[in-house]
Motif scaffolding. Structure first.
Motif, PDB file in Angstrom:
ATOM      1  N   PRO A 177       0.813  -0.885   0.166  1.00  0.00           N
ATOM      2  CA  PRO A 177      -0.327   0.413   0.016  1.00  0.00           C
ATOM      3  C   PRO A 177       0.997   1.675  -0.467  1.00  0.00           C
ATOM      4  O   PRO A 177       0.483   2.533   0.088  1.00  0.00           O
ATOM      5  N   LYS A 178       1.788   1.582   0.216  1.00  0.00           N
ATOM      6  CA  LYS A 178       3.023   2.343   0.034  1.00  0.00           C
ATOM      7  C   LYS A 178       2.740   3.223  -1.306  1.00  0.00           C
ATOM      8  O   LYS A 178       2.691   4.464  -0.875  1.00  0.00           O
ATOM      9  N   PRO A 179       2.561   2.718  -1.951  1.00  0.00           N
ATOM     10  CA  PRO A 179       2.487   3.982  -3.757  1.00  0.00           C
ATOM     11  C   PRO A 179       1.377   4.859  -3.169  1.00  0.00           C
ATOM     12  O   PRO A 179       0.972   5.812  -3.643  1.00  0.00           O
ATOM     13  N   VAL A 180      -0.071   3.646  -2.333  1.00  0.00           N
ATOM     14  CA  VAL A 180      -1.279   4.352  -2.169  1.00  0.00           C
ATOM     15  C   VAL A 180      -1.566   5.413  -1.209  1.00  0.00           C
ATOM     16  O   VAL A 180      -2.204   6.229  -1.470  1.00  0.00           O
ATOM     17  N   VAL A 181      -0.603   5.019  -0.720  1.00  0.00           N
ATOM     18  CA  VAL A 181      -0.511   6.587   0.726  1.00  0.00           C
ATOM     19  C   VAL A 181       0.361   7.291   1.018  1.00  0.00           C
ATOM     20  O   VAL A 181       0.183   8.724   1.405  1.00  0.00           O
ATOM     21  N   SER A 182       1.606   7.096   0.165  1.00  0.00           N
ATOM     22  CA  SER A 182       1.943   7.976  -0.608  1.00  0.00           C
ATOM     23  C   SER A 182       1.454   9.137  -1.314  1.00  0.00           C
ATOM     24  O   SER A 182       1.228  10.433  -1.211  1.00  0.00           O
ATOM     25  N   ALA A 183       0.839   8.362  -2.863  1.00  0.00           N
ATOM     26  CA  ALA A 183       0.079   9.301  -3.394  1.00  0.00           C
ATOM     27  C   ALA A 183      -0.788   9.985  -2.539  1.00  0.00           C
ATOM     28  O   ALA A 183      -1.788  11.284  -2.487  1.00  0.00           O
ATOM     29  N   LEU A 184      -1.747   8.899  -1.617  1.00  0.00           N
ATOM     30  CA  LEU A 184      -2.618  10.605  -0.788  1.00  0.00           C
ATOM     31  C   LEU A 184      -2.093  11.435   0.731  1.00  0.00           C
ATOM     32  O   LEU A 184      -2.960  12.537   0.355  1.00  0.00           O
ATOM     33  N   SER A 185      -1.342  11.439   0.509  1.00  0.00           N
ATOM     34  CA  SER A 185       0.118  11.956   1.530  1.00  0.00           C
ATOM     35  C   SER A 185       0.292  13.419   0.611  1.00  0.00           C
ATOM     36  O   SER A 185       0.611  14.184   1.278  1.00  0.00           O
ATOM     37  N   ASN A 186       0.118  12.850  -0.514  1.00  0.00           N
ATOM     38  CA  ASN A 186       0.698  14.466  -1.404  1.00  0.00           C
ATOM     39  C   ASN A 186      -0.946  15.605  -1.463  1.00  0.00           C
ATOM     40  O   ASN A 186      -0.692  16.206  -1.791  1.00  0.00           O
ATOM     41  N   LEU A 187      -1.757  14.839  -0.541  1.00  0.00           N
ATOM     42  CA  LEU A 187      -2.995  15.892  -0.434  1.00  0.00           C
ATOM     43  C   LEU A 187      -2.645  16.371   0.810  1.00  0.00           C
ATOM     44  O   LEU A 187      -3.651  17.317   1.669  1.00  0.00           O
ATOM     45  N   SER A 188      -2.147  15.937   1.919  1.00  0.00           N
ATOM     46  CA  SER A 188      -1.585  16.842   2.637  1.00  0.00           C
ATOM     47  C   SER A 188      -1.474  18.235   2.471  1.00  0.00           C
ATOM     48  O   SER A 188      -0.339  18.026   2.558  1.00  0.00           O
ATOM     49  N   LEU A 189      -2.031  19.274   3.141  1.00  0.00           N
ATOM     50  CA  LEU A 189      -1.750  20.579   3.148  1.00  0.00           C
ATOM     51  C   LEU A 189      -1.567  21.197   4.330  1.00  0.00           C
ATOM     52  O   LEU A 189      -0.692  22.672   4.276  1.00  0.00           O
ATOM     53  N   GLY A 190      -1.058  20.409   5.455  1.00  0.00           N
ATOM     54  CA  GLY A 190      -0.745  21.389   6.687  1.00  0.00           C
ATOM     55  C   GLY A 190       0.045  19.797   7.849  1.00  0.00           C
ATOM     56  O   GLY A 190       0.399  18.653   7.745  1.00  0.00           O
ATOM     57  N   ALA A 191       0.490  20.203   9.200  1.00  0.00           N
ATOM     58  CA  ALA A 191       1.137  19.329   9.409  1.00  0.00           C
ATOM     59  C   ALA A 191      -0.063  18.455  10.349  1.00  0.00           C
ATOM     60  O   ALA A 191       0.266  17.134  10.582  1.00  0.00           O
ATOM     61  N   HIS A 192      -0.698  18.883  10.475  1.00  0.00           N
ATOM     62  CA  HIS A 192      -2.262  18.497  10.803  1.00  0.00           C
ATOM     63  C   HIS A 192      -3.280  17.808   9.854  1.00  0.00           C
ATOM     64  O   HIS A 192      -4.637  17.094  10.124  1.00  0.00           O
ATOM     65  N   SER A 193      -3.089  17.763   9.296  1.00  0.00           N
ATOM     66  CA  SER A 193      -3.944  17.496   7.826  1.00  0.00           C
ATOM     67  C   SER A 193      -4.194  16.041   7.867  1.00  0.00           C
ATOM     68  O   SER A 193      -2.927  15.050   8.354  1.00  0.00           O
ATOM     69  N   GLU A 194      -5.146  15.314   7.449  1.00  0.00           N
ATOM     70  CA  GLU A 194      -5.855  13.760   6.928  1.00  0.00           C
ATOM     71  C   GLU A 194      -6.124  13.509   6.085  1.00  0.00           C
ATOM     72  O   GLU A 194      -6.866  14.578   5.800  1.00  0.00           O
ATOM     73  N   VAL A 195      -5.864  12.615   5.101  1.00  0.00           N
ATOM     74  CA  VAL A 195      -6.437  12.616   3.848  1.00  0.00           C
ATOM     75  C   VAL A 195      -7.001  11.284   4.039  1.00  0.00           C
ATOM     76  O   VAL A 195      -6.635   9.803   4.439  1.00  0.00           O
ATOM     77  N   TYR A 196      -8.240  10.733   3.185  1.00  0.00           N
ATOM     78  CA  TYR A 196      -8.985   9.436   3.351  1.00  0.00           C
ATOM     79  C   TYR A 196      -9.807   9.897   1.685  1.00  0.00           C
ATOM     80  O   TYR A 196      -8.989  10.213   0.661  1.00  0.00           O
ATOM     81  N   MET A 197      -9.569   7.920   1.485  1.00  0.00           N
ATOM     82  CA  MET A 197      -9.770   7.870   0.223  1.00  0.00           C
ATOM     83  C   MET A 197     -11.255   7.213   0.871  1.00  0.00           C
ATOM     84  O   MET A 197     -11.074   6.345   1.277  1.00  0.00           O
ATOM     85  N   LEU A 198     -12.705   7.682   0.387  1.00  0.00           N
ATOM     86  CA  LEU A 198     -13.701   6.857   0.554  1.00  0.00           C
ATOM     87  C   LEU A 198     -14.097   6.069  -0.329  1.00  0.00           C
ATOM     88  O   LEU A 198     -14.573   7.128  -1.554  1.00  0.00           O
TER      89      LEU A 198
END
Length: 643
Positions: A200-221
């Protein structure tokens, strides 16, 4: 404090400071509003670009996963072998299973991110290939992922990221799973189910690109809001996901939504190959980090500007107030009578004009006062000269009479001394130029000539003593100050006596005054007569030395000249010597100075007895002591004829 606020310095200070602070607040507020709007716009643009890039990355990633699934599902050898699984020959069946596993193994080793490939036939046969020996879950047929794969019609079914394998009980590492229904290409009948589990690392890494701040959370719904994967906090512990609430809105492919809701910045988009929604949740405080930094920067800059404004306000207010304070200080000096000061400032034109006008006004006032003072001095000198011209000529008459009798007796030696002393006295008394002020030494020299004549006239009935310290001889005093006093003492105190009299002139000094004493041992005066004489001295000052005062002075002198041995026929002629001397001293030195008379009539002398010790009259002359005029202490000057 209220009085302080009324000063021009404080008012200018607060006015300038308030104007500067108001301007600073307005400019800072406008700058902060403009910067905030630009920041939000920039943040939204960055978020949209980031989402676009992430969606494109996911599309590429999902296309690769889709191609992998198609390569397995479209393998004709594997389809043929799976279709022949009902063969009764056990050896052939074992060979077919081995061949299918080898096909899966060759695909497995073609990619490094594969964790496991699982193919389940309709007959229940399961073919797996993974990184370790597989232990298949016996209840896999009851799982949701299996039923979802069976319901599909050949399209790829995404199961998302899970903490461990969906089917392999030995595989505990996180996996990204997807699968599809397998169909026979010839009969178009379903032949099984394919399950692929990826790293899942490529998927999680791709999701992490959507993080805009230190406390951002990114979800795939999923389209129903189920979490298919996340980057950040665990979905179960996520407060932001709970704070969002509800399902995300349905979007078209590659559509991007950026909005602020419930204290969150929500950025969402949808890839083309899946019905997912990528949702990035960023707390407002993360977005405000830069804004907080900007606030701190503005506060720091504002504090510096406030300090600079305070200093500038102080300098500007002082530039106005300082020259005015110097002007006010000089005004107070003028109130005290100091007209010699000049205010010098280099300020604003209006203040310079005001100061120049004040200096010109003070100069004119000083000039006017100087003129008035000169007129007053002239008037005082005129009064002095008028008083000095009133010196009693009685001494001249007696001296001329004495010369007559001496010539008659042909005493030529004595006559020579007397005539010489008289010539000195005429020369001294007739010279009245300038302010008519002489030194004490000159006055004592005149007294010596006078006493020479008196001692000769009284034929040994007078003993004199002059004891004045040499350091006081330079003291200045009005001309003809001591001679009228000695004349008065001889005429009214010593001359009427039948026995020898004594006249003493001496001086005493303290820190501020010099006192000259003219002391005789005559009969003195009783208390009422002494009081009348003293009152006459004070009245002569109060009445300005007019005729009335002079007449009263003469009356007082007549009272003093009436001792017990003097008859009415022998009363001396009226004179104004004491009042003249006292008024001149007061005019020259001021009220604390002048004459003082001390006298006491001898009771024994009034009854024809010998006079007691310490009786007689003493006239005290008080003048200011000028230390700069003192000379070195030397021997006392004694009159040559002193007895």
């Amino acid at each position: 404090m209220r009085r302080g606020l009324h000063s021009i310095h404080n008012r200018l200070f607060f006015l300038f400071l308030i104007c500067m602070l108001s301007l600073l607040l307005v400019v800072s507020g406008l700058y902060y509003k403009r910067w905030t709007d630009q920041f939000h716009q920039k943040f939204s643009d960055i978020a949209q670009k980031n989402v676009y890039q992430t969606v494109e990355l996911f599309d590429l990633l999902l296309q690769g996963y889709n191609s992998l699934a198609k390569s397995i599902a479209g393998n004709l050898d594997m389809q043929r072998l799976m279709a022949d699984e009902n063969n009764k020959d056990s050896a052939l069946k074992a060979i077919n299973e081995r061949t299918i596993v080898n096909i899966l193994g060759s695909i497995f080793y073609s990619r490094e991110d594969l964790i496991g490939i699982h193919v389940i036939s309709n007959g229940g046969a399961l073919y797996s290939y993974g990184s370790m020996m597989s232990v298949i879950d016996p209840k896999y047929a009851e799982s949701s992922w299996y039923r979802a794969a069976e319901r599909s019609t050949g399209e790829l079914v995404w199961f998302g990221v899970h903490e461990h394998s969906l089917i392999d009980q030995k595989e505990t590492q996180p996996v990204f799973s997807f699968g599809r229904r397998l169909y026979d290409f010839h009969t178009h009948q379903p032949i099984g189910v394919l399950l692929i589990e990826m790293n899942p690392k490529p998927v999680v890494s791709a999701l992490s690109n959507l993080s805009l701040g230190a406390h951002s959370e990114v979800y795939m719904l999923s389209k129903v809001g189920e979490v298919m994967g996340s980057a950040g906090s665990s979905p179960g512990d996520s407060k932001l996901l709970k704070q969002l609430g509800g399902r995300p809105p349905l979007m078209q492919e590659h559509e991007v939504v950026v909005r602020e809701t419930a204290g969150l910045l929500v950025v969402a988009s949808r890839p083309a190959l899946a019905d997912w929604q990528f949702v990035s949740l960023t707390p407002s405080q993360d977005m405000n980090v830069e804004m907080d930094q900007m606030k701190h920067y503005l506060l720091l800059v504002g504090s510096i500007l406030v300090a600079v404004s305070t200093v500038m306000a102080t300098l500007v207010s002082k530039s106005f107030a300082a020259p005015l304070k110097r002007l006010i200080h000089q005004m107070k000096q003028v109130e005290r009578g100091n007209f010699h000061g000049v205010v010098s400032v280099n300020s604003y034109e209006e203040i310079n004009i005001l100061v120049a006008s004040f200096n010109q006004m003070v100069a004119r006032m000083g000039e006017l006062i100087g003129r008035i003072r000169a007129v007053s001095e002239s008037e005082k000198n005129a009064q002095l000269l008028a008083l000095q011209s009133q010196v009693n000529p009685h001494f001249l008459y007696n001296t001329l009479d004495m010369i007559y009798w001496m010539l008659d007796e042909q005493e030529n030696d004595r006559l020579g001394r007397v005539v010489l002393s008289l010539s000195h006295m005429f020369r001294y008394s007739s010279h009245w130029e300038g302010d008519s002020v002489v030194s004490l030494g000159e006055e004592l020299e005149q007294i010596r000539h006078y006493l020479t004549i008196i001692e000769t006239r009284l034929e040994g009935r007078l003993r004199t003593e002059i004891a004045v310290d040499e350091r006081w001889l330079a003291m200045r005093l009005p001309k003809m100050t001591l001679q009228p006093l000695i004349e008065n003492a001889v005429k009214h105190g010593l001359e009427p006596m039948h026995e020898a009299g004594r006249l003493r002139v001496y001086g005493e000094a303290d820190d501020a005054m010099l006192r000259l004493f003219v002391e005789d041992n005559g009969p003195g005066m009783d208390e009422p007569t002494l009081r009348r004489l003293k009152r006459t001295l004070s009245d002569s000052l109060a009445q300005g030395g007019g005729e009335r005062a002079l007449e009263e002075s003469a009356a007082a002198a007549e009272d003093r000249a009436a001792p017990a041995h003097a008859s009415a026929a022998a009363k001396p002629r009226r004179g104004i010597g004491l009042q003249n001397v006292h008024r001149r001293l007061v005019l020259m030195f001021g009220e604390p100075y002048g004459l003082d008379i001390r006298s006491r009539r001898s009771a024994g002398r009034a009854h024809g007895e010998s006079r007691g010790q310490g009786q007689g009259t003493t006239v005290v002359v008080t003048i200011p002591l000028n230390v700069r005029q003192e000379q070195e202490r030397g021997p006392l000057h004694e009159h040559p004829g002193g007895g």
